[in-house]
Design an enzyme around this catalytic site. Structure first.
Site, PDB file in Angstrom:
ATOM      1  N   SER A 110      -8.370  10.231   0.512  1.00  0.00           N
ATOM      2  CA  SER A 110      -7.843   9.053  -0.159  1.00  0.00           C
ATOM      3  C   SER A 110      -7.468   9.398  -1.600  1.00  0.00           C
ATOM      4  CB  SER A 110      -8.865   7.914  -0.071  1.00  0.00           C
ATOM      5  OG  SER A 110      -8.305   6.692  -0.463  1.00  0.00           O
ATOM      6  N   GLU A 203      -1.367  10.120   5.371  1.00  0.00           N
ATOM      7  CA  GLU A 203      -2.106   8.952   5.857  1.00  0.00           C
ATOM      8  C   GLU A 203      -2.100   7.932   4.737  1.00  0.00           C
ATOM      9  OE1 GLU A 203      -5.374   7.663   4.849  1.00  0.00           O
ATOM     10  OE2 GLU A 203      -5.319   8.966   3.094  1.00  0.00           O
ATOM     11  N   HIS A 273      -8.134   6.958   6.945  1.00  0.00           N
ATOM     12  CA  HIS A 273      -9.104   5.873   6.749  1.00  0.00           C
ATOM     13  C   HIS A 273      -9.509   5.282   8.094  1.00  0.00           C
ATOM     14  CE1 HIS A 273      -7.495   6.219   2.672  1.00  0.00           C
ATOM     15  NE2 HIS A 273      -8.534   5.526   2.257  1.00  0.00           N
TER      16      HIS A 273
END
Length: 300
Positions: A110, A203, A273
């Site tokens: 992330s 992502e 995630h």
């Protein structure tokens, strides 16, 4: 560029937990127990209990905490305890030079994409995109096992089902990437990646569909998607749409942007995630085979 592979971990090694971004909601008891069960000694940074607005301490503290573990030769791996937002605020305040000589693994995903891109673009250092202490309690056994194997130098690979938008083909290249929003955020900076002939992984979470389209087209206009060896798409989760629908899914948006190219593209990679966030080794060469029924990938 010379690629630097940090030494793999062994039982008895010290690893550090630090928070370069958002503050923690609670103690990382489960994560510490897991790492200790792997035979590792866990050292906690000051940021693990610090708080400043939404951050794990102010920028100065977070930068110093990370730098402390970079310089400490007894620390063999640094886990970012969570993502959120904040790493980009401190990246230019941290002295990363010691990591070139005493290389060590950096682990996270992330917001931690900023660290991954920086250490690879500047030093050629491999790092691990994988479960963080805050996500470990909800992580699948498979994802945690790939993290352990990546850290301890054991072989593992990926095998997952095909998606209708996949573009078949085979490719070999160094794996790079991370969170799409952060890849766009570091574009043009010293932390930016060289995408040519790389296998790119992307992502994201919580984004509006139109913004996924904008970020993909930003990378395309910068020439970053034209010469890829391959594209691997992980989880795009908790997405949002406007009152007037965008009209495409995230997968359709991504494929539409790269449809003119001829490299293999695969969706449904178990990373991002999601609970089954399997570890990826950035900076390591990967063989990718996108076939009609399934996709496989293995490191060489």
């Amino acid at each position: 560029m010379k690629i630097i592979q940090p030494p793999f971990l062994k039982k008895g090694d010290k690893v550090a937990l630090t928070c370069p971004a958002k503050k923690l909601p609670h103690a990382m008891t489960d994560a510490i127990a897991l790492l200790e069960s792997w035979g590792l000694e866990v050292v906690l940074g000051e940021t693990m209990v610090a708080s400043y607005h939404q951050f794990a301490g102010n920028d100065t503290l977070r930068a110093a905490d990370l730098e402390r573990f970079i310089k400490d030769k007894s620390i063999k791996a640094i886990f970012a305890a969570r993502g959120g937002y904040g790493t980009i605020r401190i990246i230019d305040e941290v002295d990363f030079m010691p990591i070139k000589e005493a290389s060590k693994w950096i682990i996270g995903f992330s917001d931690i994409t900023v660290l991954h891109t920086h250490v690879f673009s500047v030093f050629g250092l491999q790092s691990i995109h994988g479960q963080m202490p805050v996500t470990i309690p909800d992580g699948t056994a498979a994802s945690l096992e790939t993290l352990r194997k990546a850290l301890f130098g054991e072989e593992f690979s990926y095998h997952f089902s095909a998606e209708k938008l996949n573009r078949e083909g085979e490719a070999q290249g160094i794996l790079v990437g991370g969170n799409l929003a952060l890849l766009a955020a570091v574009s043009g900076s010293v932390s930016d990646l060289d995408y040519d002939r790389k296998i790119l992984f992307i992502e994201d979470v919580g984004e509006y569909l139109y913004n996924i389209d904008r970020m993909m087209r930003t990378l395309k206009r910068a020439g970053k998607l034209k010469n890829l060896a391959g594209l691997m798409v992980g989880g795009f989760t908790e997405l949002k749409d406007n009152e007037i629908p965008f009209g495409q899914t995230a997968e359709e948006i991504i494929f539409d942007v790269v449809k003119e190219y001829d490299y293999p593209v695969c969706f449904n990679l178990p990373a991002g995630h999601i609970p089954n966030n399997q570890a990826l080794i950035f900076g390591k060469t990967l063989n990718l085979a996108v076939q009609k029924q399934h996709t496989t990938a293995n490191y060489i």
